[in-house]
Design an enzyme around this catalytic site. Sequence first.
Site, PDB file in Angstrom:
ATOM      1  N   HIS A  35       0.811  -1.521  -0.102  1.00  0.00           N
ATOM      2  CA  HIS A  35       0.073  -0.090  -0.131  1.00  0.00           C
ATOM      3  C   HIS A  35       0.708   1.205  -0.158  1.00  0.00           C
ATOM      4  O   HIS A  35       0.547   2.320  -0.907  1.00  0.00           O
ATOM      5  CB  HIS A  35      -0.865   0.103   1.291  1.00  0.00           C
ATOM      6  CG  HIS A  35      -1.652   1.482   1.397  1.00  0.00           C
ATOM      7  ND1 HIS A  35      -2.665   1.273   1.105  1.00  0.00           N
ATOM      8  CD2 HIS A  35      -1.363   2.100   1.867  1.00  0.00           C
ATOM      9  CE1 HIS A  35      -3.682   2.307   1.175  1.00  0.00           C
ATOM     10  NE2 HIS A  35      -2.399   3.197   2.069  1.00  0.00           N
ATOM     11  N   GLU A  36       2.051   1.843   0.849  1.00  0.00           N
ATOM     12  CA  GLU A  36       2.673   2.463   0.772  1.00  0.00           C
ATOM     13  C   GLU A  36       3.543   3.069   0.136  1.00  0.00           C
ATOM     14  O   GLU A  36       3.970   3.783  -0.877  1.00  0.00           O
ATOM     15  CB  GLU A  36       3.567   2.458   2.292  1.00  0.00           C
ATOM     16  CG  GLU A  36       2.802   2.216   3.569  1.00  0.00           C
ATOM     17  CD  GLU A  36       1.838   3.613   3.951  1.00  0.00           C
ATOM     18  OE1 GLU A  36       2.059   4.579   3.545  1.00  0.00           O
ATOM     19  OE2 GLU A  36       0.676   3.106   4.275  1.00  0.00           O
ATOM     20  N   HIS A  85       1.933   4.715  -3.110  1.00  0.00           N
ATOM     21  CA  HIS A  85       1.416   5.802  -2.608  1.00  0.00           C
ATOM     22  C   HIS A  85       3.170   6.709  -3.806  1.00  0.00           C
ATOM     23  O   HIS A  85       3.425   7.574  -3.600  1.00  0.00           O
ATOM     24  CB  HIS A  85       1.957   6.492  -1.298  1.00  0.00           C
ATOM     25  CG  HIS A  85       0.381   6.052  -0.742  1.00  0.00           C
ATOM     26  ND1 HIS A  85      -0.754   6.872  -1.485  1.00  0.00           N
ATOM     27  CD2 HIS A  85      -0.393   5.308   0.410  1.00  0.00           C
ATOM     28  CE1 HIS A  85      -1.664   6.164  -0.907  1.00  0.00           C
ATOM     29  NE2 HIS A  85      -1.123   5.849  -0.001  1.00  0.00           N
ATOM     30  N   GLU A 141      -6.356   6.576  -1.568  1.00  0.00           N
ATOM     31  CA  GLU A 141      -6.774   5.537  -0.459  1.00  0.00           C
ATOM     32  C   GLU A 141      -6.444   4.284  -0.889  1.00  0.00           C
ATOM     33  O   GLU A 141      -6.544   3.440  -0.749  1.00  0.00           O
ATOM     34  CB  GLU A 141      -7.072   5.576   1.565  1.00  0.00           C
ATOM     35  CG  GLU A 141      -6.024   6.374   1.561  1.00  0.00           C
ATOM     36  CD  GLU A 141      -4.652   6.154   2.025  1.00  0.00           C
ATOM     37  OE1 GLU A 141      -4.622   5.326   2.257  1.00  0.00           O
ATOM     38  OE2 GLU A 141      -4.086   7.192   1.846  1.00  0.00           O
TER      39      GLU A 141
END
Length: 579
Positions: free
Chosen positions: A165-166, A169, A250
Amino acid sequence: MDFFAEQDAARRRSRWLILWYAVAVLAVVASYCAVAGALYALLVQQAPPARLFLAVAGTVAAFVLSISAYRMWQLSGGGPAIAELLNARYVEAGRCTPAERRLLNVVEEMAIASGISVPAVYILDYDDAINALVAGYSPNEAVIIVTQGALQKLSRDELQGVMGHEFSHILNGDMALNLRLVSVLAGLTWFADAAERLIFETAWRNRGLPREKRGDGVLAALFAGMVAFIGFPATFAADAIKGAISRERERLADAAAVQFTRNPDGVAGALDSILALRAQTMVRALHAELFSHMFFAPAAGGWWRPPTHPPLLERIKSAHPRFKRDEYRERRHGIRREVAVIDGSGNVVKNMAQGLASVGRPAPEHVDYAARLLASLPADVREALHDANGAQAQMLALARGDKRKDMLTLAELAIPALKAQPQKLRDAFIAELSSVVEADRRVTLGEFVLLTYLRQRLREGAGQPIRTQFRRIEEVAADAHIVVSLLARSSPDPGAAFATGAALLKLGWTKPVEQLDTRKVGDALERLRHLAPLAKPAVIKACMAAANADGVFNTAETDLVRMVAATLDCPVPPALERA
């Protein structure tokens, strides 16, 4: 996810942010002018003069703009500056717990699979919440910050899902946008935040005092309360802007995490563990509220605040529609299972179209490849790369001719330890490396790649925002000419390789640049860094075409392509050549 399109879209969102910010500033100025005018009319019993509104408007606008400028300066250091504000501890590979070692392994796997430098990892000690964030201005200058609660309570699968997930980003341009949000919105919320702090400090000072002694600072607190009330619309507007942008990103990051890891139970399981363990996600670190929209899960509370993240159940359903909650919770039941890495050969990128499509899009096979590659490194080499002196020794050995096919991977693993040093020591190391490379008065392609890559990552100012100076490839045609000529030199047939790459750009080149040196190539790459995101694919595609003109990526061609892409902040997964 298209890396270049996402980077360009992030810049467009930044421009819209400025527009929203201007509207919000006008609203704040108008609200304070209205209150000042009402108070003047009430006290003086006559209409307020125009100069009163001008004075109030000028004062408020000056405060808002100066505070935003200060915050922008404060965060110009990128990820390390945020880690310092949050009082996070840097994780040293040579002195870490088994849980921290597991986290570093996951981060290293994801970084190698993504084709970027390994991010520095920080821990929020004493914070039992399950949360994490990534910060920085460019993919190769990111830092990852993880709470102690996430480190202790999540399994390796779940931790990998959070890191996926990070890393999304990192790769889709969210980091720079999030930092700009913090900077420009700081001025809107300062009045209300300062007033809120004064109110709480006054209440704390009066707590426990006898009734006759209470009252110290009450008038100031009442005035602060009025200021906070006036500034509340600005705070709400700032939170609304953050939430509107953050919620969309997100959802995208959750979906990308599933694609990266090929394990939907990872990110869905991490989100469900927050619910199953009834764990907190609110981070207690100082300044956490400033960066609440950057965390994996909601990091700041308040019933009046627009949410920065979609509801957890909604995110689980979106990331893994077939998630079997009861079975998953029964299987986990407090047991942290480790994932066994199965050895085998990694998938190979067979042509330049696949290679370009992989930029910023690490696939599950790249993660598997990274795990196998890390496992293949000698334990003493891997440990040495986590220490500044050991990392320097390994890089100098490569410069002295210690031939390794995984040279850039070793450099990526060495970056965190080297970057942890003061800039003076970094510069001294680069100078020593340069002298070693040039000692025999000839620079091989491998030496050039290594020196250029490390110089770019360790130079002063690395990690600061890259300003777009050139919108079209035609504006830097001479620099692209130099870089494509460099790629052609590593081919068995340089003439044919150059013609193949030049044909894609159609800039009228008839022959490669003959006289090339490290300074000329370095200057060309530096200018190409400032290309707009949607103009960069043409350069990388031409480089890949030149390297793949004979249908094969050799080691030198692979390293050159990855070096060029890394310098342009376009992460290329490592499996360009046949294992």
